[in-house]
Each structure stands twice: as structure tokens, then as C-alpha cells.
Design a protein around this motif. Structure first.
Motif, short mmCIF file in Angstrom:
data_model
loop_
_atom_site.label_atom_id
_atom_site.label_comp_id
_atom_site.label_asym_id
_atom_site.label_seq_id
_atom_site.Cartn_x
_atom_site.Cartn_y
_atom_site.Cartn_z
N SER A 180 -9.99 11.69 -12.39
CA SER A 180 -11.02 10.68 -12.65
C SER A 180 -10.45 9.32 -13.03
N ASP A 181 -9.27 9.29 -13.64
CA ASP A 181 -8.69 8.01 -14.05
C ASP A 181 -7.72 7.43 -13.02
N PHE A 182 -7.51 8.13 -11.89
CA PHE A 182 -6.61 7.62 -10.86
C PHE A 182 -7.31 6.49 -10.10
N PRO A 183 -6.57 5.43 -9.76
CA PRO A 183 -7.21 4.30 -9.06
C PRO A 183 -7.84 4.72 -7.72
N ALA A 184 -8.90 4.06 -7.37
CA ALA A 184 -9.55 4.30 -6.08
C ALA A 184 -8.67 3.75 -4.97
N PRO A 185 -8.75 4.32 -3.78
CA PRO A 185 -7.95 3.79 -2.67
C PRO A 185 -8.33 2.35 -2.35
N ALA A 186 -7.33 1.54 -2.05
CA ALA A 186 -7.58 0.16 -1.63
C ALA A 186 -8.09 0.14 -0.20
N ILE A 187 -7.60 1.07 0.61
CA ILE A 187 -8.03 1.23 2.00
C ILE A 187 -8.42 2.69 2.17
N ASP A 188 -9.66 2.95 2.53
CA ASP A 188 -10.16 4.31 2.65
C ASP A 188 -10.88 4.46 3.99
N ALA B 252 0.84 -1.19 0.00
CA ALA B 252 0.00 0.00 0.00
C ALA B 252 0.88 1.25 0.00
N LEU B 253 0.43 2.26 -0.73
CA LEU B 253 1.13 3.54 -0.80
C LEU B 253 0.22 4.62 -0.22
N ASN B 254 0.81 5.54 0.53
CA ASN B 254 0.04 6.69 0.98
C ASN B 254 0.34 7.86 0.04
N THR B 255 -0.24 9.03 0.29
CA THR B 255 -0.05 10.15 -0.62
C THR B 255 1.40 10.62 -0.67
N ALA B 256 2.13 10.50 0.43
CA ALA B 256 3.54 10.88 0.42
C ALA B 256 4.34 9.95 -0.51
N ASP B 257 4.03 8.66 -0.48
CA ASP B 257 4.70 7.71 -1.38
C ASP B 257 4.38 8.01 -2.84
N ILE B 258 3.11 8.32 -3.12
CA ILE B 258 2.70 8.65 -4.49
C ILE B 258 3.42 9.90 -4.96
N ALA B 259 3.50 10.91 -4.10
CA ALA B 259 4.21 12.14 -4.45
C ALA B 259 5.68 11.85 -4.74
N HIS B 260 6.29 10.97 -3.95
CA HIS B 260 7.69 10.60 -4.16
C HIS B 260 7.87 9.93 -5.53
N LEU B 261 6.96 9.05 -5.89
CA LEU B 261 7.04 8.37 -7.19
C LEU B 261 6.88 9.36 -8.35
N ARG C 141 -7.57 11.36 5.80
CA ARG C 141 -6.15 11.31 6.16
C ARG C 141 -5.59 9.90 6.23
N MET C 142 -6.42 8.90 6.11
CA MET C 142 -5.97 7.50 6.19
C MET C 142 -6.42 6.75 4.94
N ARG C 143 -5.74 7.03 3.83
CA ARG C 143 -6.05 6.35 2.57
C ARG C 143 -4.78 5.71 2.04
N TRP C 144 -4.94 4.52 1.49
CA TRP C 144 -3.81 3.76 0.95
C TRP C 144 -4.21 3.23 -0.42
N TRP C 145 -3.29 3.32 -1.37
CA TRP C 145 -3.53 2.84 -2.73
C TRP C 145 -2.65 1.64 -3.02
#
Length: 91
Positions: A56-64, A31-40, A68-72
Motif C-alpha cells: 500500500s505504501d509503494f509508489p504508483a507506477p509512473a507509466i502503467d 523509469a524502473l521496471n520490476t526487474a530493476d526494482i528486484a535488483h535494487l 506487463r508494461m509498468r514503469w516506476w
């Protein structure tokens, strides 16, 4: 340390993701959080939070759990990045 390759032909990069407990979604996927996505993406966390994850085309969070607690899923974000025609953000 995590090894991240965005394309099968690309050499994997050694990158340090923040040392926080990270959910494992399934074998080979983390799982990636928003900080990880920003780093990528090479942008700031605020841009990833406010703009990129709301596309609209970005994947939905796997954990929502909350805003403040979302993971992709890394695999879904990686697939999204490979299908993009242009970079989403630059430094």
C-alpha cells in the motif's frame, strides 16, 4: 551503466541495468521496471512483481500501460526505500 546511491551518505554503486530502452521521466529521473526494482532490493523479479509493487505504501507506477508494461520513477522508489523501516526482501 547507471550509478545508483540509495542514501546521500552512501557511496554510489556502479550497477548494470538491463540494456533495454528506458523511458526518461524528467531530468535526473529514469523509469524502473520490476526487474530493476528486484535488483535494487536484492530479491527475485517475481517477488517484486507479486508482493513489493502491491504494498500500500509503494509508489504508483509512473507509466502503467498494462500488467506487463509498468514503469516506476527511480526517485520515488528511492524515497520509498529510504523511508522503509525494514528491508522488504532478502536473498
Amino acid at each position: 551503466m547507471a550509478v545508483i546511491a540509495l542514501h546521500p551518505d552512501q557511496q554510489p554503486q556502479q550497477t548494470t541495468l538491463r540494456a533495454i530502452p528506458r523511458p526518461i521521466l524528467c531530468k535526473g529521473d529514469v523509469a524502473l521496471n520490476t526487474a530493476d526494482i528486484a535488483h535494487l532490493l536484492g530479491c527475485r523479479r517475481a517477488h517484486a512483481t507479486n508482493r513489493v509493487t502491491k504494498l500500500s505504501d509503494f509508489p504508483a507506477p509512473a507509466i502503467d500501460l498494462s500488467e506487463r508494461m509498468r514503469w516506476w520513477s527511480f526517485l520515488k522508489v528511492q524515497g520509498w526505500l529510504l523511508n522503509r523501516q525494514r528491508p522488504s526482501c532478502k536473498r
